[in-house]
Design a protein around this motif. Structure first.
Motif, short mmCIF file in Angstrom:
data_model
loop_
_atom_site.label_atom_id
_atom_site.label_comp_id
_atom_site.label_asym_id
_atom_site.label_seq_id
_atom_site.Cartn_x
_atom_site.Cartn_y
_atom_site.Cartn_z
N CYS A 447 -8.43 -7.98 -10.81
CA CYS A 447 -7.98 -6.59 -11.04
C CYS A 447 -6.72 -6.53 -11.91
O CYS A 447 -6.52 -5.56 -12.63
CB CYS A 447 -7.70 -5.89 -9.71
N THR A 448 -5.88 -7.56 -11.82
CA THR A 448 -4.63 -7.52 -12.61
C THR A 448 -4.88 -7.89 -14.07
O THR A 448 -4.01 -7.72 -14.91
CB THR A 448 -3.58 -8.51 -12.06
N GLN A 449 -6.08 -8.41 -14.35
CA GLN A 449 -6.33 -8.93 -15.72
C GLN A 449 -6.85 -7.85 -16.67
O GLN A 449 -7.26 -6.76 -16.25
CB GLN A 449 -7.32 -10.11 -15.64
N PRO A 451 -9.40 -5.92 -18.87
CA PRO A 451 -8.77 -4.67 -19.28
C PRO A 451 -8.39 -3.77 -18.10
O PRO A 451 -8.06 -2.61 -18.31
CB PRO A 451 -9.90 -3.99 -20.07
N TYR A 452 -8.39 -4.33 -16.84
CA TYR A 452 -8.20 -3.44 -15.67
C TYR A 452 -6.73 -3.16 -15.39
O TYR A 452 -6.32 -2.03 -15.25
CB TYR A 452 -8.91 -4.03 -14.45
N ARG A 453 -5.97 -4.25 -15.27
CA ARG A 453 -4.52 -4.11 -15.11
C ARG A 453 -4.13 -3.21 -13.94
O ARG A 453 -3.46 -2.18 -14.11
CB ARG A 453 -3.88 -3.53 -16.39
N VAL A 454 -4.60 -3.58 -12.78
CA VAL A 454 -4.24 -2.83 -11.57
C VAL A 454 -3.58 -3.81 -10.60
O VAL A 454 -4.20 -4.81 -10.22
CB VAL A 454 -5.47 -2.21 -10.88
N LEU A 455 -2.36 -3.52 -10.22
CA LEU A 455 -1.65 -4.39 -9.28
C LEU A 455 -1.61 -3.69 -7.92
O LEU A 455 -1.10 -2.57 -7.80
CB LEU A 455 -0.23 -4.66 -9.77
N THR A 456 -2.17 -4.33 -6.91
CA THR A 456 -2.12 -3.80 -5.55
C THR A 456 -1.52 -4.90 -4.67
O THR A 456 -1.23 -5.99 -5.16
CB THR A 456 -3.53 -3.45 -5.05
N VAL A 457 -1.33 -4.62 -3.39
CA VAL A 457 -0.80 -5.67 -2.52
C VAL A 457 -1.88 -6.14 -1.56
O VAL A 457 -2.50 -5.30 -0.88
CB VAL A 457 0.43 -5.19 -1.72
N PRO A 458 -2.13 -7.45 -1.51
CA PRO A 458 -3.11 -7.97 -0.55
C PRO A 458 -2.67 -7.69 0.88
O PRO A 458 -1.48 -7.82 1.20
CB PRO A 458 -3.12 -9.48 -0.82
N GLY A 459 -3.63 -7.35 1.72
CA GLY A 459 -3.33 -7.03 3.11
C GLY A 459 -2.67 -8.16 3.86
O GLY A 459 -1.87 -7.93 4.78
N SER A 460 -2.95 -9.41 3.47
CA SER A 460 -2.34 -10.56 4.18
C SER A 460 -0.83 -10.48 4.16
O SER A 460 -0.17 -10.94 5.08
CB SER A 460 -2.76 -11.87 3.52
N ASP A 461 -0.30 -9.90 3.10
CA ASP A 461 1.17 -9.78 3.01
C ASP A 461 1.73 -8.92 4.13
O ASP A 461 2.94 -8.93 4.37
CB ASP A 461 1.58 -9.16 1.67
N PHE A 462 0.90 -8.14 4.78
CA PHE A 462 1.39 -7.24 5.82
C PHE A 462 1.00 -7.69 7.21
O PHE A 462 1.26 -7.01 8.18
CB PHE A 462 0.84 -5.82 5.59
N ALA A 463 0.33 -8.84 7.30
CA ALA A 463 -0.08 -9.32 8.61
C ALA A 463 1.13 -9.87 9.34
O ALA A 463 1.91 -10.63 8.77
CB ALA A 463 -1.16 -10.39 8.45
N ALA A 464 1.27 -9.48 10.62
CA ALA A 464 2.44 -9.89 11.38
C ALA A 464 2.40 -11.38 11.70
O ALA A 464 3.42 -11.96 12.06
CB ALA A 464 2.57 -9.07 12.65
N SER A 465 1.21 -12.00 11.61
CA SER A 465 1.13 -13.44 11.85
C SER A 465 0.01 -14.01 11.00
O SER A 465 -0.86 -13.28 10.51
CB SER A 465 0.84 -13.73 13.33
N GLU A 466 0.03 -15.31 10.84
CA GLU A 466 -1.01 -15.99 10.06
C GLU A 466 -2.37 -15.76 10.72
O GLU A 466 -3.38 -15.58 10.03
CB GLU A 466 -0.64 -17.47 9.98
#
Lengths: 535, 535
Positions: A447-449, A451-466
């Motif tokens: 998605c970031t490449q 011609p799309y160029r969309v930056l979002t945040v992966p849900g894992s970054d918000f997980a309180a634990s692994e």
């Protein structure tokens, strides 16, 4: 920090057993002892190491500001002007005096006294008129929620170290399974045990497997102390459990004023009041505020709620200005921490924000402020609807066999600035042969490449634990509809859908491996602008 | 945080063995990994939780400011106007762009990029052009010295607790015998051992009994670890000792620009250069700056100096703005601490101060800034001379037998905003029968009473240890000539002298006991104005 008008109710609990060892050593400011002498107007103050305000280089500050009803207005009224003079000599009431000489002089850690007084009144009589304990809450101005939270952690947590301490000494924080990452990262240096609690669309689950009561009642002491702090946003039924298990509630609610009633097809008007108060609660006096989710402060007979409010999402993040509301005992401790660390925020922002908000010839006053918040809510709600409609109507992929596959699902948010998409990655043609987390990572990178160029945040970054990240966090992407220009909401939502569809056409695992390899090597294609450089 | 132009020199030392356990756990900001994607100008940023700058309610900010040569000018030029627009769209260089949309948006913990770039250039090429180590120093913007110092302590000290830790684990801070109290109070929660080092009028003593080398070389390990941090202002010979004993130097020098050459009857022009540099140092390019005491940074081949600068005494304390200069390794650690606590200071103050100082149509530029500092120095020096002359010519008391007794002695300060009076309390008629500390306390209290009304700070408040306070601290009073209106400098200095003379006439111990009793009961006579109240 004085206790003001007495209210009916009982004293808040003494919570000093929750204070960290370092906080128990923190003495009150020694210079406070001199303040009593300065109350005498004839006293020649040769004590304080204050520079002379006549040598401050600022004569006057003027700000051109929007009117409270500007947002979404078809022909917004012209801006108004607020100005802050160098000095208001002989002003009758120092709490109503806003001038540069006082705002830019040294001051107490509680913040600029006129702003402190105004915010305290706003908080205790308008935002939260139902705080039950005797004497009511106090407030302390901070430098935004991250700053306020750092001080709350400093107050409530002892550091723990694997090499020096036994597991039994380790303290814990309860948090929702999915939570904004920086507040948890702030605890890493103290190595506090972050304990996720199951949630649904409304927030943390009070009961049931993995819910708050379950976690506390069946706490495994081999993991450390039973957590004594919950970091959350308000939801019903939680307070009683926290009271039963003596858990301090840190309520961080920066999006409080961005509550979208439109998100509820069948709004449950009774929900807020059913559990949060048995007796008829006082109205805020402002219909808009009455529709918002009430704070836990309303139930806080024990004085165990610490609420963080911020101007970051209601005025501007760069203000670095917010305030903490809690019992006087807790505020006094936070005052000492502030006094020994950051001190109060810049007088510029305190004076400007107060002049903007306070009643007066040019200020908005509480009514204007509430009108502004309502306009902001409507405007962000409009953005949310645009993004939700674009994504909702384009969420399907036509497979080669002509059937329609749903690429992702989402619910309209009840507030805030984010849409959370759950990607149906298990429906990808490569799903049977590819580790699903890696496939999601490849989609995110794709998605970031161009011609799309969309930056979002992966849900894992918000997980309180692994464990939470591996179980289900990886399937989510967070979309913010707050910051980009309005035109991009549709454009980038469609670009995201196109990226998904193209990605669903990939049936060769080597292509996916190639995307992942680019990302792991830190390659970003396309033009590059340098962000930091030299003056 | 990037390393910039390469200079000759050697790499600074790796000082990570001095970092606290919590700092070693502090990870870099996880969101930084996304920054590289945002360098692409086409990227749709749906990741960052940023509010939309169009909804910030500020259209324009204007400040009317003094010109750099205003102070002490017989007919000061009219103020000039600086203004900060809402937005500078399409600006070529983001580091030269000052607008509200960027200043008031979320930003990195290093501070507002244009201010960071400007201050870095000021610090490394103008203030301290002789930093010897490879790559040179970096800077980090902070919320004033108290804030900067709190972060330095967080980086360098582990907390210690009598009940949990052995004495051998306790860490120590070296400080001058007499030191501003709050920086030491900030360490109390961590229970760091504060170790006083003997001083003379120039600062800390490098050699001799109780001097720095003596304390370090003959360290009594039963008191804890040998101190690894020195908190001081710069003075010659100290650097080498610190390098030998691996001590980090925290240089807190808020009065750097207030250096009074007039205080030296025989100014030793060679002093600054003799020990601070063997080779010919680079000039700052500004004759005024060249006269100031150079920073330890100039000698810092190891990268062990952390310098704190603040705008509190050069612009205004309420700015809550300063910066820390240190090696990139240390700055990176302080960045992480800032990122997890206060974040950057308010964008309002960063934008206003930068607009005031930076080169441009209306800004002062470096030359104007240096001119302002010189005017400030001259003005405070003028105040110092007024107070010193008034106290100097009136320092005698005529005893009943007609002899003249010197009530106090002092030296003219070499800089700053304070006169330190050593009271000859042993010459008081009650001295033989009264505990001298209590007699001094009574004198101090007597000065605050009607009709004198002079508040000063007892020297004991500045003693680095109780031992220092008891040995000699109690004999001093600190007078600030910075804050009161200029007319009061003479008036209150004379009032102080009158109070001393009256106090010297007291020959009945019960009178002194009465004064002490008032003070201990917290009684302050006279009218009382309430300082804190309600909006």
């Amino acid at each position: 920090m004085s206790n003001q008008q007495k209210k009916p109710g009982i004293e808040p609990l003494d919570l000093s057993h929750h204070f960290s060892r370092s906080s128990q050593k923190r003495a009150p400011n020694v210079l406070k002892e001199y303040y009593k002498y300065l109350r005498n107007p004839d006293m020649g103050n040769l004590a304080g190491g204050l520079p002379c305000p006549s040598y401050f280089p600022f004569e006057k500050l003027e700000v051109s500001v929007l009117r409270p009803d500007s947002l979404g207005h078809p022909s917004p009224p012209p801006p108004q002007h607020i100005h802050i003079p160098r000095s208001c000599k002989n002003a009758q009431n120092p709490l109503r005096t806003i001038d540069l000489d006082t705002a830019l002089q040294y001051g107490g850690a509680q913040g600029y006294p006129p702003l402190h007084a105004w915010l305290k009144k706003l908080t205790t009589s308008i935002y939260h008129p139902n705080i039950p304990y005797l004497g009511g809450a106090d407030i302390l101005i901070n430098g935004g929620s991250a700053d306020g939270l750092a001080k709350v952690y400093e107050l409530l947590f002892n550091p723990w170290d694997e090499k020096l301490n036994s597991v039994e000494e380790r303290e814990g924080l309860l948090a929702e399974e999915f939570v904004y990452a920086p507040p948890l990262a702030q605890l890493k240096p103290k190595d506090v045990n972050v304990v996720p609690v199951r949630m649904d669309g409304e927030g943390i689950l009070p009961f049931g497997e993995g819910g708050l009561e379950d976690v506390l009642e069946h706490w495994d002491w081999k993991r450390g102390k039973r957590p004594h702090v919950l970091y959350t946003i308000p939801r019903s039924e939680i307070y009683d459990i926290c009271s039963r298990f003596d858990v301090v509630i840190v309520e961080d609610d920066p999006y409080w004023h961005l509550y979208y009633p439109s998100a509820n097809a069948h709004p449950n008007q009774g929900r807020q009041n059913k559990n949060l108060n048995n007796t008829s609660p006082k109205s805020t006096g402002h219909p808009f505020l009455d529709t918002l989710i009430p704070s836990f402060l309303r139930l806080d007979t024990d004085g165990r709620v610490i609420r963080l409010d911020s101007f970051s999402k209601s005025i501007a993040p760069g203000c670095r200005l917010g305030w903490t509301t809690a019992s006087p005992q807790i505020c006094e401790q936070l005052f000492r921490i502030t006094d020994g660390t950051s001190q109060q925020p810049s007088g510029f922002v305190q004076a400007v924000v107060l002049k903007l908000l306070a009643e007066g010839e040019t200020g908005w006053g509480v009514t204007g402020w509430v009108r502004w918040l309502e306009g902001l809510r409507d405007t962000y709600q409009g953005r949310m609807i645009i993004m939700a409609q674009t994504l909702g109507t384009n969420r399907f992929f036509e497979t080669p066999d002509g059937s329609h596959l749903e690429l992702f699902t989402f619910s309209r948010p009840k507030g805030g600035m984010f849409l959370w998409l759950q990607i149906n990655i298990h429906l990808h043609p490569l799903a049977p042969s590819f580790e699903p987390r890696r496939l999601m990572r490849a989609l995110w990178t794709f998605c970031t490449q161009h011609p799309y160029r969309v930056l979002t945040v992966p849900g894992s970054d918000f997980a309180a634990s692994e464990e939470v990240a591996a179980r289900e966090g990886y399937r989510f992407l967070r979309f913010c509809f707050g910051a980009v220009e309005e035109g991009l909401l549709v454009e980038k939502s469609l670009a995201f859908v196109r990226a998904c569809r193209e990605f669903w056409r990939v049936e060769d695992g080597r292509v996916v491996e190639g995307i992942l390899a680019d990302e792991e090597r830190g390659l970003v294609d396309g033009p590059d602008r340098e962000m930091i450089g030299e003056w």
